[in-house]
Structure formats: structure tokens, C-alpha cells
Design an enzyme around this catalytic site. Sequence first.
Site, PDB file in Angstrom:
ATOM      1  N   THR A  39       9.366  11.796  30.201  1.00  0.00           N
ATOM      2  CA  THR A  39       9.420  10.432  30.721  1.00  0.00           C
ATOM      3  C   THR A  39       8.172  10.109  31.525  1.00  0.00           C
ATOM      4  O   THR A  39       7.636   8.997  31.438  1.00  0.00           O
ATOM      5  CB  THR A  39      10.674  10.257  31.589  1.00  0.00           C
ATOM      6  OG1 THR A  39      11.841  10.479  30.777  1.00  0.00           O
ATOM      7  CG2 THR A  39      10.747   8.861  32.181  1.00  0.00           C
ATOM      8  N   GLY A  68       7.972  12.938  24.183  1.00  0.00           N
ATOM      9  CA  GLY A  68       7.573  13.808  25.277  1.00  0.00           C
ATOM     10  C   GLY A  68       8.319  13.470  26.545  1.00  0.00           C
ATOM     11  O   GLY A  68       9.404  12.875  26.510  1.00  0.00           O
ATOM     12  N   VAL A  78       5.032  11.205  31.227  1.00  0.00           N
ATOM     13  CA  VAL A  78       3.898  10.877  30.365  1.00  0.00           C
ATOM     14  C   VAL A  78       4.197   9.632  29.540  1.00  0.00           C
ATOM     15  O   VAL A  78       3.312   8.806  29.297  1.00  0.00           O
ATOM     16  CB  VAL A  78       3.544  12.071  29.458  1.00  0.00           C
ATOM     17  CG1 VAL A  78       2.397  11.708  28.510  1.00  0.00           C
ATOM     18  CG2 VAL A  78       3.171  13.285  30.294  1.00  0.00           C
ATOM     19  N   GLU A  86      10.402   8.205  22.650  1.00  0.00           N
ATOM     20  CA  GLU A  86      11.547   9.125  22.651  1.00  0.00           C
ATOM     21  C   GLU A  86      11.261  10.142  23.737  1.00  0.00           C
ATOM     22  O   GLU A  86      10.483  11.062  23.559  1.00  0.00           O
ATOM     23  CB  GLU A  86      11.710   9.775  21.270  1.00  0.00           C
ATOM     24  CG  GLU A  86      13.096  10.342  21.019  1.00  0.00           C
ATOM     25  CD  GLU A  86      13.311  11.693  21.682  1.00  0.00           C
ATOM     26  OE1 GLU A  86      13.996  11.728  22.742  1.00  0.00           O
ATOM     27  OE2 GLU A  86      12.793  12.686  21.180  1.00  0.00           O
ATOM     28  N   CYS A 121      15.204  17.949  23.441  1.00  0.00           N
ATOM     29  CA  CYS A 121      15.473  16.751  24.247  1.00  0.00           C
ATOM     30  C   CYS A 121      16.974  16.476  24.303  1.00  0.00           C
ATOM     31  O   CYS A 121      17.450  15.794  25.213  1.00  0.00           O
ATOM     32  CB  CYS A 121      14.719  15.546  23.688  1.00  0.00           C
ATOM     33  SG  CYS A 121      14.973  15.270  21.932  1.00  0.00           S
TER      34      CYS A 121
END
Length: 543
Positions: free
Chosen positions: A271, A269, A273, A291, A325
Site C-alpha cells: 500500500t 505491491g 508504494v 492491487e 496478498c
Amino acid sequence: MYRTENVDVRFHDEIATKVLNELGFDVSVRLRGCGCGCARKDSSCTFTSILSDPSSLPFLTSKDATTGHVLGTIAIPTESDYELVINTIQLAQQKWSLTPPPSRAAVLRTFADSIRKYIEQLGTLISLEMGKILAEGIGEVQEVLDICDLALGLCRSLSGCVLPSERPDHVILETWQSLGIVGVLSAFNFPMAVFGWNVALALVTGNAVFWKPSETTPLTALALNSLLTDALDQNGFSRCLSTVLVGTGDQLGQRMANDRRIDLLSFTGSTQVGRKVATRVASRLGKSLLELGGNNALVVSHDADLELALDAVLFGAVGTAGQRCTTTRRLILHNSIAEIFLEKLVQRYKDFVVIGDPLNNSVLCGPLHSESAVEAYTAAIQQAQADGGRILCGGSTVSFDSSLSLRNTFVEPTIVDARSLGIEHSLLQNECFSPILYVLCFEKFEDAIRLNNSVSQGLSSALFASDMKVIWEWLRSAHSGLVNVNVGTSGAEVGGAFGGEKDTGGGRESGSDSWKSYCRRVTASVNYGSSLPLSQGIRFSSS
């Protein structure tokens, strides 16, 4: 500027009903938010009779990402359900860890066979619930198959090592043992693949898996995991070795982060969080696998194959509507080819990008996943223009026939000449999860490397060049986990370890030796002699 393809709302509704029915779901009733089989009509899960009645619980609503129509409602399990489930998983894992790895892998073989049978339905469900085009939805299901194949090979090669000892009649062994329970917190953009990376490696190394999917893609998770629980059952193992619980991040996600019974927590998710998850897990001295954000750059040198680079940028920047991402977000061009490259790139966008229904095979760009993503896209475009950025193409939201009652979540893939903004500008430093590409230029190659590295994220970087000296300098100097040459930033294979550095989190999933993340590392000194010499030549006796 862009061609659009209208959405056949009735067709969407019919496809959704057909796919969910073929996958075994009766969405006319509230589904159980436990994905070890008990969400389906033909459920034989042991939890079915002991979990809370779903009709009396709060619920999540799954919606078609394109039309906004409800696909189904899924009950959110209670805290007591959580305790029941995780305690049952613990007991099942203890037996599973004693099972030989080839027997564990047999489950994944059965699982993969079932996926192949339903690959079209699963890919379509991804497109419906997440919004990516059908080709990418099916490609994501293929990625789960690929990681199952990799795990099948690993089952007979999960190797340790033998080391020499300084003491006579001794040997040092290094082995890898299962951790216990692997928790998975996955994101909306890859609602199957991320779980696939984790579950295949976790199961083959002897762990159980406890999965909380994104609250906006619960049906995808329940559908995939139901095939896995069937495979476990068919091979004589407990269904709960892979269990989904549906819930929200601020409740279920936090509970998992705080739970010492979860031996490894894998989070995919943002950065922002990810920092919170990592802090909570670290506070209990637990293990996390992160990740996180990308903000990836693609560099085009003066001697690059421009046609190759153009194709890579198109897929990297537009694929999944900029919601990977690994999406290409920064384009760094050598001054000598910048103008001709941009001219051709804008033309490629105009010629090839069709916006609309992700189930239409001619469409390359479906909707953004949420209204908040559209707001972020619009705000970024407005700020870029206000601060001197020049819109080369795109820059607007896309509207369809109002009678269709679609969600207003379609946007134009956008190219921004950001040379006047500079690399320190907040737009280039922070990832906006949408199809916006910022263009910068360089003269000396060391400047290209500086521009690539001058962000806090470090997931994927790509260089298009022919000079081998430049290529080797790139491989050494690019501060990313994925450092590509004449390959775009997006579309990694499962054979290599996937993950990044810096604010991307440092985790590694998928191929190479990523399986070790799911294990305890054990060093064992074994004495097969009849004396007890001490290391370092120490004498410890009265004589």
C-alpha cells in the site's frame, strides 16, 4: 516443534543450471534486460543489435532464494534503450489494435501450448528465484494457463451494448476500444501470475504490454515473456507487443509512472508504494490499476465445520510462507469453539508443517524472500510478546547446518493469541508479510463483522458457518473485494474479478468483466435518418 528438511545445495545448483539451459538462457554471460527474446541464446529479437551492449551496463543479480547462490546477472537498460523500446511498442500496438480479437487470441493459444511444454521448468524457476514450494510454483504457472483459457473465450464475446435513443432513426452504441500501452509493475511473490492476468486481457483487447518485474525475480519474467514473444512471432506479429525491461523501482518504475505514453499502469505491491505510484499517475491524469496489501481475516462461527476451517487456515496462513496478498493474517473465533479450535490448529501445525527446501515435496514452508522480511517477522514477534500477546506455536527463526551456507531466511509459522492486544493494536492493523496469524474472539456476529472490517485494507475475508441468515449478512457486510463462505482467504480462481477495497486499491484483475479496465469506453450516437433532431427536444433554428 517443527520438522525441518535440509537443503541439498549441490542439487539446487544443478537444477538451476538444467532449468535455465532448457529455457534457453546462458547465464555464464550477462543477460540483456530486455525480455522480448533478446535475453536468450537463440535470440531473434529486433532489439538485439540496437540496444546497449549488456556487458558495459550496471546490472541486477538474480539469486536462489534458498541458497543465496547467484542464478544470473541481468543488464539494466539505459534511458535511451527505454525510449527506443517504448517508441517501438507504440508503433506495433497501432497495427495490433486493428487485428481481430480471435487472431489476437491465437497468440495466447500458442503461448499456452509453449507453457504446457515447459510447466515443470517454469514452476521450478519460480521456486528457485522466489522461494515458494514447488507445488505452488507449478500452480502459479497453471494460473497463467487458466487466464489464457479465459481470454480465448473472451475473444468472441468482448461485447458492448445497443441502447434506445429518444430521437427517431437514431441508435446509441456502447463499445470498448483498446487503450494503447499497458504498463505492468509486478511483485516478487507472484512473479508470473500477476503478469499473466494483465497480459492475457491486455493483448486480447488490443493493447501492447510493457512489463517491469520485481528486481529480485527477473529470470522468471524473462523466461515467461520469451515464450510469449515466440508466440507473437510464430503468428506473424511483432515480438515487442510484450516487452520486459529489467530495472529498479525508483528508476524504471518511476519513469513508467510518469510516462504519458503508458495508458494504464497496473501495480501490484505494498500500500505504501502503491500510494506513490497512484499519485504519480494521477498527476498526469493517467489510469492506474492497483492491487495492494491484504491483512485478511477468517471468521469461524459456532456452527462451522471445524475440520474444513482448520484446513483453510493452515493453507491460508502458512502457504507461500505467509507472503501472499491473500494470506490469512487474522483468525476470528466464536468464544464457544475457540479453545478446541486453537488446540487442533496448533496440532495441525505440528503435524503437517515441514520447513525447508521448497523443491522437496514434503516441505510446506520455504524461506522468506528477503532478509528484511525476517527482520520484520522478528520485530513483530518481539512486539507481540512485549505487549501481552501469547505465542501458541512458532515464534522463532530456523537455522540449518552452518556448513550449508544457506541464507538465514527460514522462520517458523506462528500463531499469536492476540486477545489482550485487541484489534486497534498496530500489529493487527498493519500487514507483516510473513507467516504470523493473530487470534481474536467474538460472541455476537456483529462483533465478528466489526473485527473483520476494522482495518484499513479490504482484499479477502472468509467466513465458516452454516446458518444462512448469518452467511447472507456476511456477504452484505464484509468490506472486502473477495468475500468467501466456507472457503479460505487464499487461492482465488481466475473466473472472478480479483482485487479489493479501501487501502487495497480498488483495482480488479483477472476474470468477470475485468477486461474492461484495459479499454476505452466509447458511447456512439448513430443517425441513420435524413433529419437532425436534437436531444431533450431542443429547437435551434431561426424559423
